[in-house]
Design a protein around this motif. Sequence first.
Motif, PDB file in Angstrom:
ATOM      1  N   GLU A  26       0.818  -1.216   0.000  1.00 25.35           N
ATOM      2  CA  GLU A  26       0.000   0.000   0.000  1.00 25.35           C
ATOM      3  C   GLU A  26       0.850   1.265   0.000  1.00 25.35           C
ATOM      4  O   GLU A  26       0.438   2.306  -0.523  1.00 25.35           O
ATOM      5  CB  GLU A  26      -0.931   0.008   1.213  1.00 25.35           C
ATOM      6  CG  GLU A  26      -2.140  -0.886   1.095  1.00 25.35           C
ATOM      7  CD  GLU A  26      -3.154  -0.341   0.102  1.00 25.35           C
ATOM      8  OE1 GLU A  26      -3.506   0.847   0.192  1.00 25.35           O
ATOM      9  OE2 GLU A  26      -3.566  -1.106  -0.791  1.00 25.35           O
ATOM     10  N   THR A  75       0.771   9.962  -3.085  1.00 24.69           N
ATOM     11  CA  THR A  75      -0.127   8.907  -3.569  1.00 24.69           C
ATOM     12  C   THR A  75      -0.719   8.124  -2.410  1.00 24.69           C
ATOM     13  O   THR A  75      -1.914   7.797  -2.400  1.00 24.69           O
ATOM     14  CB  THR A  75       0.634   7.948  -4.507  1.00 24.69           C
ATOM     15  OG1 THR A  75       1.158   8.692  -5.618  1.00 24.69           O
ATOM     16  CG2 THR A  75      -0.276   6.849  -5.031  1.00 24.69           C
ATOM     17  N   VAL A  76       0.114   7.820  -1.412  1.00 22.87           N
ATOM     18  CA  VAL A  76      -0.351   7.089  -0.230  1.00 22.87           C
ATOM     19  C   VAL A  76      -1.436   7.891   0.492  1.00 22.87           C
ATOM     20  O   VAL A  76      -2.488   7.356   0.865  1.00 22.87           O
ATOM     21  CB  VAL A  76       0.818   6.787   0.726  1.00 22.87           C
ATOM     22  CG1 VAL A  76       0.299   6.237   2.054  1.00 22.87           C
ATOM     23  CG2 VAL A  76       1.776   5.794   0.093  1.00 22.87           C
ATOM     24  N   GLU A 125      -3.354  10.264  -0.717  1.00 25.07           N
ATOM     25  CA  GLU A 125      -4.558  10.329  -1.550  1.00 25.07           C
ATOM     26  C   GLU A 125      -5.387   9.068  -1.390  1.00 25.07           C
ATOM     27  O   GLU A 125      -6.621   9.117  -1.286  1.00 25.07           O
ATOM     28  CB  GLU A 125      -4.165  10.532  -3.013  1.00 25.07           C
ATOM     29  CG  GLU A 125      -3.678  11.928  -3.337  1.00 25.07           C
ATOM     30  CD  GLU A 125      -3.222  12.067  -4.772  1.00 25.07           C
ATOM     31  OE1 GLU A 125      -3.427  13.160  -5.352  1.00 25.07           O
ATOM     32  OE2 GLU A 125      -2.660  11.100  -5.333  1.00 25.07           O
ATOM     33  N   ARG A 126      -4.706   7.929  -1.344  1.00 33.94           N
ATOM     34  CA  ARG A 126      -5.405   6.653  -1.164  1.00 33.94           C
ATOM     35  C   ARG A 126      -6.039   6.576   0.219  1.00 33.94           C
ATOM     36  O   ARG A 126      -7.176   6.129   0.381  1.00 33.94           O
ATOM     37  CB  ARG A 126      -4.441   5.486  -1.377  1.00 33.94           C
ATOM     38  CG  ARG A 126      -5.130   4.127  -1.465  1.00 33.94           C
ATOM     39  CD  ARG A 126      -4.126   3.003  -1.677  1.00 33.94           C
ATOM     40  NE  ARG A 126      -3.410   3.162  -2.932  1.00 33.94           N
ATOM     41  CZ  ARG A 126      -2.097   3.346  -3.025  1.00 33.94           C
ATOM     42  NH1 ARG A 126      -1.353   3.395  -1.936  1.00 33.94           N
ATOM     43  NH2 ARG A 126      -1.528   3.465  -4.191  1.00 33.94           N
ATOM     44  N   MET A 127      -5.299   7.029   1.239  1.00 28.60           N
ATOM     45  CA  MET A 127      -5.850   7.045   2.590  1.00 28.60           C
ATOM     46  C   MET A 127      -7.080   7.946   2.669  1.00 28.60           C
ATOM     47  O   MET A 127      -8.087   7.592   3.293  1.00 28.60           O
ATOM     48  CB  MET A 127      -4.797   7.531   3.587  1.00 28.60           C
ATOM     49  CG  MET A 127      -3.736   6.531   3.939  1.00 28.60           C
ATOM     50  SD  MET A 127      -2.642   7.140   5.268  1.00 28.60           S
ATOM     51  CE  MET A 127      -3.777   7.116   6.677  1.00 28.60           C
ATOM     52  N   ARG A 128      -6.996   9.095   2.042  1.00 29.32           N
ATOM     53  CA  ARG A 128      -8.126  10.037   2.051  1.00 29.32           C
ATOM     54  C   ARG A 128      -9.373   9.392   1.470  1.00 29.32           C
ATOM     55  O   ARG A 128     -10.489   9.584   1.969  1.00 29.32           O
ATOM     56  CB  ARG A 128      -7.761  11.278   1.243  1.00 29.32           C
ATOM     57  CG  ARG A 128      -8.854  12.330   1.128  1.00 29.32           C
ATOM     58  CD  ARG A 128      -8.577  13.273  -0.015  1.00 29.32           C
ATOM     59  NE  ARG A 128      -8.508  12.549  -1.284  1.00 29.32           N
ATOM     60  CZ  ARG A 128      -7.978  13.033  -2.406  1.00 29.32           C
ATOM     61  NH1 ARG A 128      -7.418  14.231  -2.405  1.00 29.32           N
ATOM     62  NH2 ARG A 128      -7.968  12.312  -3.504  1.00 29.32           N
ATOM     63  N   ASP A 129      -9.186   8.590   0.417  1.00 35.11           N
ATOM     64  CA  ASP A 129     -10.326   8.001  -0.288  1.00 35.11           C
ATOM     65  C   ASP A 129     -10.861   6.741   0.388  1.00 35.11           C
ATOM     66  O   ASP A 129     -12.023   6.377   0.182  1.00 35.11           O
ATOM     67  CB  ASP A 129      -9.930   7.668  -1.730  1.00 35.11           C
ATOM     68  CG  ASP A 129      -9.604   8.916  -2.545  1.00 35.11           C
ATOM     69  OD1 ASP A 129     -10.075  10.010  -2.161  1.00 35.11           O
ATOM     70  OD2 ASP A 129      -8.869   8.796  -3.542  1.00 35.11           O
ATOM     71  N   THR A 130     -10.038   6.068   1.196  1.00 28.90           N
ATOM     72  CA  THR A 130     -10.453   4.756   1.714  1.00 28.90           C
ATOM     73  C   THR A 130     -10.562   4.682   3.238  1.00 28.90           C
ATOM     74  O   THR A 130     -11.176   3.759   3.755  1.00 28.90           O
ATOM     75  CB  THR A 130      -9.469   3.659   1.262  1.00 28.90           C
ATOM     76  OG1 THR A 130      -8.158   3.924   1.793  1.00 28.90           O
ATOM     77  CG2 THR A 130      -9.391   3.592  -0.260  1.00 28.90           C
ATOM     78  N   THR A 131      -9.974   5.638   3.962  1.00 26.40           N
ATOM     79  CA  THR A 131      -9.962   5.518   5.421  1.00 26.40           C
ATOM     80  C   THR A 131     -11.357   5.639   6.008  1.00 26.40           C
ATOM     81  O   THR A 131     -12.214   6.360   5.497  1.00 26.40           O
ATOM     82  CB  THR A 131      -9.048   6.594   6.046  1.00 26.40           C
ATOM     83  OG1 THR A 131      -8.960   6.359   7.447  1.00 26.40           O
ATOM     84  CG2 THR A 131      -9.600   7.993   5.816  1.00 26.40           C
TER      85      THR A 131
END
Length: 245
Positions: free
Chosen positions: A120, A177-178, A180-186
């Motif tokens: 991740e 990128t990490v 952005e992914r956390m923002r979308d999935t947390t």
Amino acid sequence: MLTLENLSFGVQEERKEKEIIHHLNLTIGDHKFVVITGPNGGGKSTLAKLIAGIERPSHGKIVFDGEDITEKSITERANLGISYAFQQPVRFKGVQVLDLIRLAARKKLAAADACVYLSEVGLCARDYINREVNASLSGGELKRIEIATVLARQTRLSVFDEPEAGIDLWSFQNLITVFERMRDTTQGSILIISHQERILNIADEIVVIADGRITQQGPREEILPKLLGTASAVDACSRFYKGGQ
């Protein structure tokens, strides 16, 4: 989720108290990505430490999910669902990356499951899973491993103190990128202390702190243009944050 009520913090200097945080009030809602920014020495990192329990306020109250946690320890806050990532990640001689991720997840994860968290954050799991968390790892590697442990914890609030500090450009690009992914999935909220425009640009809300006080607060679309002004982003950031972090 998190409310800071009339929060103050000071340190003793030459027989008198120097106040670093001044009667600060702040609320961070559920499922929010908030970036706290401002000039060097303004109290940003101190505020993060107060939230995590590393420092204790001299006045005021910290409420998390409706519970007063002002007097609770770091461990108690961690158990309630607050994660904290240091500006300079801690190195653990003799502790493998796999052990660290298992400790964060609070269960004996299979190596394959632990590898998912490394993937991740953009690390090749087979190259890192059995590495020691020691001086052989670069600053960027340590940052991403620490973020992997935060992901493994899956807490209600994740606090990052200047995650860009001490890492190279390539690692920083991957860091964005990490996040952005956390923002979308947390399933929780993210609070980052940073002055980097690319991190500010993915925030839901921006809070500006100077001299221990909130000087601006609001949605990214409202606050970021004020920080950047009419000049180019690079020049404006350079002037606003002269002196670095």
